[in-house]
Design an enzyme around this catalytic site. Sequence first.
Site, short mmCIF file in Angstrom:
data_model
loop_
_atom_site.label_atom_id
_atom_site.label_comp_id
_atom_site.label_asym_id
_atom_site.label_seq_id
_atom_site.Cartn_x
_atom_site.Cartn_y
_atom_site.Cartn_z
N SER A 69 0.94 -1.26 0.01
CA SER A 69 0.15 -0.09 -0.01
C SER A 69 0.64 1.23 0.09
O SER A 69 2.20 1.23 0.52
CB SER A 69 -0.92 0.04 1.30
OG SER A 69 -1.27 1.29 1.42
N TYR A 104 -1.35 0.33 10.58
CA TYR A 104 -1.82 -0.15 9.38
C TYR A 104 -0.56 0.02 8.22
O TYR A 104 -0.10 -1.07 7.69
CB TYR A 104 -2.89 0.38 8.72
CG TYR A 104 -3.39 -0.14 7.24
CD1 TYR A 104 -3.77 -1.38 6.72
CD2 TYR A 104 -2.68 0.66 6.13
CE1 TYR A 104 -4.06 -1.54 5.61
CE2 TYR A 104 -2.96 0.30 4.85
CZ TYR A 104 -3.54 -0.82 4.60
OH TYR A 104 -3.84 -1.47 3.35
N GLU A 123 0.13 3.62 1.76
CA GLU A 123 0.16 4.09 3.36
C GLU A 123 1.50 3.84 3.66
O GLU A 123 1.96 4.55 4.78
CB GLU A 123 -0.80 3.30 4.03
CG GLU A 123 -2.13 3.93 4.20
CD GLU A 123 -2.26 4.98 4.75
OE1 GLU A 123 -1.97 5.46 5.70
OE2 GLU A 123 -2.87 6.02 3.73
P1 NAP Z 1 -11.13 -4.96 1.65
O1 NAP Z 1 -12.33 -4.62 0.83
O2 NAP Z 1 -11.50 -4.34 3.16
O3 NAP Z 1 -10.99 -6.50 1.85
C1 NAP Z 1 -10.17 -7.19 2.92
C2 NAP Z 1 -10.37 -8.80 2.91
O4 NAP Z 1 -9.65 -9.37 3.80
C3 NAP Z 1 -11.91 -9.28 3.01
O5 NAP Z 1 -12.17 -10.23 2.39
C4 NAP Z 1 -12.10 -9.68 4.54
O6 NAP Z 1 -12.91 -10.49 5.01
C5 NAP Z 1 -10.37 -10.35 4.37
N1 NAP Z 1 -10.03 -10.60 5.90
C6 NAP Z 1 -9.80 -9.63 6.95
N2 NAP Z 1 -9.26 -10.44 7.79
C7 NAP Z 1 -9.02 -11.48 7.44
C8 NAP Z 1 -8.65 -12.87 8.06
N3 NAP Z 1 -8.04 -12.69 9.46
N4 NAP Z 1 -8.39 -14.00 7.32
C9 NAP Z 1 -8.63 -13.95 6.37
N5 NAP Z 1 -9.29 -12.90 5.39
C10 NAP Z 1 -9.45 -11.69 6.27
O7 NAP Z 1 -9.75 -4.45 1.06
P2 NAP Z 1 -9.72 -4.00 -0.31
O8 NAP Z 1 -9.97 -2.72 -0.20
O9 NAP Z 1 -10.46 -5.05 -1.25
O10 NAP Z 1 -8.07 -4.33 -0.42
C11 NAP Z 1 -7.70 -5.52 -1.02
C12 NAP Z 1 -5.89 -5.42 -0.28
O11 NAP Z 1 -5.26 -4.31 -0.81
C13 NAP Z 1 -5.94 -5.20 1.47
O12 NAP Z 1 -4.83 -6.13 1.83
C14 NAP Z 1 -5.68 -3.75 1.60
O13 NAP Z 1 -4.94 -3.48 2.64
C15 NAP Z 1 -4.82 -3.60 0.22
N6 NAP Z 1 -4.85 -2.31 -0.32
C16 NAP Z 1 -5.88 -1.73 -0.61
C17 NAP Z 1 -6.11 -0.52 -1.22
C18 NAP Z 1 -7.16 0.17 -1.48
O14 NAP Z 1 -7.28 1.42 -1.98
N7 NAP Z 1 -8.35 -0.32 -1.76
C19 NAP Z 1 -4.73 0.35 -1.44
C20 NAP Z 1 -3.68 -0.63 -1.28
C21 NAP Z 1 -3.66 -1.67 -0.71
P3 NAP Z 1 -14.24 -10.35 5.53
O15 NAP Z 1 -15.12 -9.98 4.22
O16 NAP Z 1 -14.97 -11.32 5.78
O17 NAP Z 1 -14.02 -8.89 6.33
O1 F7E Z 2 -9.53 7.83 4.00
C1 F7E Z 2 -9.89 11.62 4.87
C2 F7E Z 2 -9.00 10.38 5.90
O2 F7E Z 2 -10.51 5.82 5.01
C3 F7E Z 2 -9.06 8.81 2.95
C4 F7E Z 2 -7.26 2.00 2.33
O3 F7E Z 2 -7.73 1.25 1.00
O4 F7E Z 2 -6.22 3.65 0.89
C5 F7E Z 2 -7.11 3.42 1.99
O5 F7E Z 2 -6.56 4.07 3.21
C6 F7E Z 2 -8.73 10.32 3.42
C7 F7E Z 2 -7.83 10.18 4.85
O6 F7E Z 2 -8.68 5.67 3.07
C8 F7E Z 2 -13.06 11.16 6.68
O7 F7E Z 2 -8.45 11.14 6.92
C9 F7E Z 2 -11.67 12.77 5.83
O8 F7E Z 2 -6.86 11.22 4.77
O9 F7E Z 2 -10.77 6.43 2.74
P1 F7E Z 2 -9.96 6.43 3.59
P2 F7E Z 2 -7.17 5.56 3.33
O10 F7E Z 2 -6.79 5.99 4.85
O11 F7E Z 2 -6.34 6.58 2.45
C10 F7E Z 2 -5.06 2.97 1.40
C11 F7E Z 2 -4.01 3.09 0.03
C12 F7E Z 2 -5.08 1.54 1.80
O12 F7E Z 2 -4.02 0.86 1.63
C13 F7E Z 2 -6.07 1.28 2.74
O13 F7E Z 2 -6.10 -0.02 3.01
O14 F7E Z 2 -9.99 10.75 3.72
N1 F7E Z 2 -11.17 11.46 5.44
N2 F7E Z 2 -12.92 12.49 6.40
C14 F7E Z 2 -11.86 10.67 5.95
N3 F7E Z 2 -11.83 9.26 5.58
C15 F7E Z 2 -12.86 8.36 6.39
N4 F7E Z 2 -12.68 7.09 6.14
N5 F7E Z 2 -13.88 9.02 6.75
C16 F7E Z 2 -14.46 10.48 6.91
O15 F7E Z 2 -15.06 10.74 7.34
#
Ligand code: NAP
Ligand code: F7E
Length: 317
Positions: A124, A148, A126
């Site tokens: 990520s 995270y 992050e």
């Molecule tokens: P998501 O929608 O939160 O999906 C997370 C998945 O992990 C869900 O299927 C969840 O199952 C499963 N999970 C959680 N804890 C587990 C455990 N202990 N054992 C087995 N499965 C478990 O995430 P996403 O947005 O699809 O992202 C996919 C991956 O990419 C994640 O690793 C995330 O951190 C990473 N990532 C995401 C982004 C983004 O912007 N979306 C960016 C960079 C990296 P349940 O449905 O049962 O909760």
């Molecule tokens: O926040 C701001 C918050 O929770 C984005 C995950 O997929 O991307 C994701 O992490 C921004 C942050 O995502 C609210 O402070 C303002 O600056 O949608 P988010 P994230 O933290 O960027 C990375 C790449 C991952 O890997 C992670 O798994 O939005 N923000 N107001 C808020 N965020 C939330 N959630 N709610 C608010 O009300």
Amino acid sequence: MTKSALITGITGQDGSYLTEVLLEKGYTVHGLVQRSANYQYENIEHLLPDIHVITGDLADFSSLVRAVKQSAPDEIYNLAAQSFVKASWDIPELTGDITGVGVCRMLEAMHLEAPEARFYQASSSEMFGKVLETPQNENTPFYPRSPYGVSKAYGHYATVNYRESFNLYACSGILFNHESPRRGREFVTRKIAIGVSRIKKGLDTQLKMGNIDAKRDWGFAGDYVVAMWKMLQQETPEDFVVGTGETHSVKEFLELAFGHVGLNWQDYVVEDSEFMRPTEVDLLLSDPSKAKEKLDWTPKVSFPDLVAMMVDSEMKA
Ligand code: NAP
Ligand code: F7E
């Protein structure tokens, strides 16, 4: 011969889009799902007849060994994680165990049972956190700002280390934020899309937000899962940054989302400290030129189209 893939996190946003891509390509898809009292298969309901579900958990090494044995995968996509940054301050130990050490467990299960398989780790942006340079590329040093981000950095280095120690085919995809109508409801883009549709329909009168000056490099999840697959089709395993190369503020997202249904965001949005974070990642911006050059990958959906897609989907729901 038909290829087999094992996807952890198949019920999540990315897992569901990746499954669609792999089924389309003729893969047999196995998905690891954790045990739950009320299984929520919202994102993969439509795919259940075509996939093999295996019960397991990133916290349980024996279940991962069994899942790898059972699926005999050519490719493993490790997408499972505690993925909500804000919650990682509330459950730091669990986040470390699943999002960090869980990667090691998965790599070790593959090392033991399927060392010839190819491994994708969902890393990520992050990890860049308090960014040390802008834009961020594969060589930018990490400075994670949340439990995270710290856990993802552990998972990233575990992936690199297994590749270098045991010559495994393992890649770390450093993905910037990617969104869709299947995004978890607590993430900011989906929260805004839901809020806008509820206000437009008269169900709510305001939307409580945290730091709306934060900036993110937002793309469409359906585009990003293609990059994951492409990484595992290369001759040699490498790490890639995947993003759009554009950054936008939460405020801009609000403006477009409310504007899409003819409303002015300033009339409805209120600041609420509940949604602020102890530390913030202020400016994430990718340099995806390596992915473009080596994977021939570019994002297809623009920022305004992504906002419109998410609001339209909630208006229909
Ligand atoms: P998501 O929608 O939160 O999906 C997370 C998945 O992990 C869900 O299927 C969840 O199952 C499963 N999970 C959680 N804890 C587990 C455990 N202990 N054992 C087995 N499965 C478990 O995430 P996403 O947005 O699809 O992202 C996919 C991956 O990419 C994640 O690793 C995330 O951190 C990473 N990532 C995401 C982004 C983004 O912007 N979306 C960016 C960079 C990296 P349940 O449905 O049962 O909760
Ligand atoms: O926040 C701001 C918050 O929770 C984005 C995950 O997929 O991307 C994701 O992490 C921004 C942050 O995502 C609210 O402070 C303002 O600056 O949608 P988010 P994230 O933290 O960027 C990375 C790449 C991952 O890997 C992670 O798994 O939005 N923000 N107001 C808020 N965020 C939330 N959630 N709610 C608010 O009300």
